[in-house]
Design an enzyme around this catalytic site. Structure first.
Site, mmCIF file in Angstrom:
data_model
loop_
_atom_site.group_PDB
_atom_site.id
_atom_site.type_symbol
_atom_site.label_atom_id
_atom_site.label_comp_id
_atom_site.label_asym_id
_atom_site.label_seq_id
_atom_site.Cartn_x
_atom_site.Cartn_y
_atom_site.Cartn_z
ATOM 1 C CB CYS A 114 -1.037 0.167 -9.801
ATOM 2 S SG CYS A 114 -1.455 1.861 -9.390
ATOM 3 N N GLY A 167 -10.646 -8.648 -0.218
ATOM 4 C CA GLY A 167 -11.782 -8.972 0.652
ATOM 5 C C GLY A 167 -12.051 -7.981 1.769
ATOM 6 C CG MET A 198 -2.136 -0.833 1.118
ATOM 7 S SD MET A 198 -3.157 -0.698 2.590
ATOM 8 C CE MET A 198 -2.322 -1.795 3.720
ATOM 9 C CB ALA A 249 -5.028 -3.605 1.013
ATOM 10 C CE LYS A 270 -2.119 -6.458 -4.447
ATOM 11 N NZ LYS A 270 -2.470 -5.164 -5.030
ATOM 12 C CG HIS A 328 -7.176 -6.465 -6.220
ATOM 13 N ND1 HIS A 328 -6.986 -5.128 -6.442
ATOM 14 C CD2 HIS A 328 -8.380 -6.556 -5.598
ATOM 15 C CE1 HIS A 328 -8.024 -4.444 -5.984
ATOM 16 N NE2 HIS A 328 -8.883 -5.303 -5.480
ATOM 17 C CD GLU A 355 3.737 0.721 -7.941
ATOM 18 O OE1 GLU A 355 3.039 1.715 -7.694
ATOM 19 O OE2 GLU A 355 3.703 0.134 -9.030
HETATM 20 C C1 LIG Z 1 -3.879 3.187 0.392
HETATM 21 C C2 LIG Z 1 -3.701 2.073 -0.599
HETATM 22 C C3 LIG Z 1 -2.529 2.003 -1.303
HETATM 23 C C4 LIG Z 1 -2.333 0.953 -2.210
HETATM 24 N N1 LIG Z 1 -1.109 0.833 -2.809
HETATM 25 C C5 LIG Z 1 -0.828 -0.290 -3.538
HETATM 26 C C6 LIG Z 1 0.485 -0.567 -3.980
HETATM 27 O O1 LIG Z 1 1.424 0.181 -3.694
HETATM 28 N N2 LIG Z 1 0.695 -1.700 -4.691
HETATM 29 C C7 LIG Z 1 -0.316 -2.574 -4.999
HETATM 30 O O2 LIG Z 1 -0.056 -3.597 -5.630
HETATM 31 N N3 LIG Z 1 -1.557 -2.349 -4.562
HETATM 32 C C8 LIG Z 1 -1.836 -1.246 -3.824
HETATM 33 N N4 LIG Z 1 -3.093 -1.048 -3.309
HETATM 34 C C9 LIG Z 1 -4.126 -2.071 -3.566
HETATM 35 C C10 LIG Z 1 -4.137 -3.076 -2.420
HETATM 36 O O3 LIG Z 1 -2.913 -3.748 -2.290
HETATM 37 C C11 LIG Z 1 -5.226 -4.114 -2.600
HETATM 38 O O4 LIG Z 1 -5.006 -4.800 -3.804
HETATM 39 C C12 LIG Z 1 -6.632 -3.502 -2.634
HETATM 40 O O5 LIG Z 1 -6.808 -2.507 -1.670
HETATM 41 C C13 LIG Z 1 -7.676 -4.595 -2.382
HETATM 42 O O6 LIG Z 1 -7.436 -5.260 -1.163
HETATM 43 P P1 LIG Z 1 -8.337 -4.992 0.143
HETATM 44 O O7 LIG Z 1 -9.745 -5.316 -0.207
HETATM 45 O O8 LIG Z 1 -7.781 -5.871 1.190
HETATM 46 O O9 LIG Z 1 -8.218 -3.533 0.462
HETATM 47 C C14 LIG Z 1 -3.347 -0.009 -2.436
HETATM 48 C C15 LIG Z 1 -4.542 0.110 -1.742
HETATM 49 C C16 LIG Z 1 -4.719 1.130 -0.818
HETATM 50 C C17 LIG Z 1 -6.008 1.208 -0.052
#
Ligand SMILES: Cc1cc2nc3c(=O)[nH]c(=O)nc-3n(C[C@H](O)[C@H](O)[C@H](O)COP(=O)(O)O)c2cc1C
Length: 515
Positions: free
Chosen positions: A114, A214, A17, A240, A153, A181, A41
């Protein structure tokens, strides 16, 4: 190359994140039971310019950009658990970066999900999903070029078949795992996650699949993690937002009240000198709907980690850590090399701290410097003190004979009253006086100082002199002027002496008679 294997089977991971996944959050997630933690990232171009620097004071390894920004900070504690995620669209650059960090991390991950324009317009992130040849080239290069496991990912593709066939192709590159994801490229985080897609992928490949997506509707508590894993048939789960809102979700008794979790977070942020804006950002995510509460407003107004710790009543902790870090820095400097003067522009600096206990009561380096200046018929030393905005630490520069001297160490303000702040400022001035005296080779009045030349004598009759010895009256008397801007809180007074608020304007010192 033989890989140092981190297992991705049956694990729970903190998802990558941006802004959230910095060191404090990763360590906190590990404390609460996450098995693996992904960093935010980091873009290959920026990382490739970084220098790897071992930070002995913080006990971290820092990857520092040419503009001195710390792009990635890690430590021994997470070495076997941290996955370095990069944004890349270039196999060679990806390898350069992976090789730069590989000995400090447990695995390398490539972000292929992303959907943000800043990623996709450079061909990175979700843009890679429509370029499987590029995916293959990057992953193969990494798998054969580094000694740690490589993962990626992804987001899901428009059809089950396309998604499965892409992951099968990815598996053939030799990656250790793939995080999926369960949302399409154009879907937003509010859309429901497609567990069926993750399940289809998990059935089609033999490498571990890490289910992600999730947080919003499925994972609220620790036990929901297992339900999500079962619903997707995946080997592992990556969280996340659920973890960003409350990282104690990783604990099997969690989640705990977020107020406590925020305190733990701040402690790591202070301990590892996290950037204050990053600390603030993460706290605001944890505060969620309470971000407009009085506490939330205080956090939003804070500009420094010191101010953030005040909002949470952690100022003592903050001070203690700062003192520890300063002491460590000073110890390292003196053990690595004799504390030699270093020029900082036109200022001569040394890493020096004024310790009250090193000097007899009523004796200070400032007094000695003043006395020396008078003897040399120089202008009275001029002190100029700066206060650093981010943590209110003081640093003083003294000018003597048109030359400037200062301690390179910042002095953290003593907490509490205005007089304490005044005391901190004076301590900073004393440190600058020490630097000047040491550089000039003039005694500074320290207890046990060899050949100090100047010894203080108490003005009052019948009292031992300031070096703790009596009967040196045969020695030559030299007057010393108390600093003009007295009172000086660094000068200690005994109970039977005059009011510390009005110290003597003059004190006498004795010079050792030449033997
Ligand atoms: C604040 C934030 C920053 C994120 N930054 C990245 C990132 O740097 N790299 C990445 O692969 N996904 C990033 N994501 C996506 C999350 O890794 C994840 O795929 C997405 O939030 C869905 O998962 P969750 O339902 O558990 O939130 C980010 C999500 C959030 C909320």
């Amino acid at each position: 190359m033989a890989a140092r294997r981190l297992s991705f089977r049956n694990i729970t991971a903190l998802a990558p994140m941006v802004r959230v996944g910095t060191l404090p959050m990763r360590l906190l997630a590990l404390d609460y039971g996450a098995d693996v933690v992904y960093c935010e990232e980091l873009i290959d171009i920026k990382m490739a310019q970084c220098q790897r620097i071992v930070n002995d004071v913080l006990e971290t390894v820092d990857f520092v950009a040419p503009d001195e920004r710390v792009m990635f900070r890690t430590c021994e504690r997470e070495k076997d658990r941290v996955v370095f995620q990069m944004g890349t669209a270039d196999p060679d650059r990806a390898l350069t970066v992976a090789q730069l960090v590989e000995k400090d991390v447990a695995a390398i991950d490539v972000n292929m999900g992303c959907p943000k324009e800043y990623s996709t317009k450079g061909g990175m992130g979700a843009a890679l999903l429509s370029n499987p040849d590029k995916i293959e080239a990057i992953l193969k290069k990494l798998v054969t070029g580094v000694s740690v496991p490589v993962t990626c990912k992804i987001r899901i593709l428009p059809s089950l078949e396309e998604t499965v066939s892409l992951v099968q192709r990815i598996e053939k590159t030799g990656v250790a795992a793939v995080a999926v994801h369960g949302r399409f490229k154009d879907e937003r985080p509010r859309h429901p996650v497609h567990c069926d897609y993750i399940q289809a992928v998990a059935q089609a490949v033999s490498i571990p699949v890490i289910a992600n997506g999730g947080s919003l509707d499925l994972v609220k508590t620790n036990s929901d993690i297992e339900k999500f894993r079962k619903a997707t048939g995946a080997s592992s789960v990556m969280l996340a937002r659920a973890a960003m809102w409350n990282p104690s979700v990783f604990c099997n008794q969690g989640p705990f009240p977020v107020e406590k979790v925020m305190e733990e977070y701040i402690k790591y942020a202070i301990r590892y000198d996290n950037h204050a804006f990053n600390t603030k950002y993460c706290l605001c995510q944890m505060l969620r709907d309470k971000v407009e509460s009085p506490l939330g407003k205080q956090v939003q107004a804070a500009q420094t980690n010191a101010e953030i710790s005040e909002a949470y009543g952690l100022e003592i902790f903050y001070q203690e850590i700062q003192q520890d870090l300063q002491a460590k820095m000073a110890a390292l400097q003196s053990s690595n090399q004799p504390n030699k003067p270093i020029m900082d522009g036109d200022v001569t600096t040394m890493a020096v701290k004024f310790e009250r206990r090193d000097y007899p009561p009523q004796i200070t380096p400032k007094m000695f410097l003043l006395e020396w200046s008078r003897k040399e018929k120089l202008q009275q030393p001029q002190y100029e003190t700066a206060q650093r905005s981010q943590d209110r630490a003081f640093q003083s520069t003294v000018t003597v004979a048109n030359k400037k001297y200062r301690s390179s160490l910042w002095l953290f303000a003593f907490l509490g009253s205005i007089s304490n702040r005044e005391k901190s400022k004076k301590f900073a001035e004393q440190a600058s006086a020490i630097v000047c005296l040491r550089v000039l080779g003039v005694p500074e009045g320290r207890i046990g100082e060899e050949d100090s030349g100047l010894v203080c004598k108490r003005k009052r009759e019948g009292k031992p002199n300031c070096s703790g010895e009596e009967g040196r009256s045969k020695k030559l008397h030299v007057d010393i002027l108390q600093e003009a801007e007295a009172p000086d809180p660094t000068v200690e007074m005994n109970g039977d002496e005059q009011n510390p608020a009005t110290p003597p304007k003059q004190a006498e010192v004795l010079r050792e008679a030449p033997s």
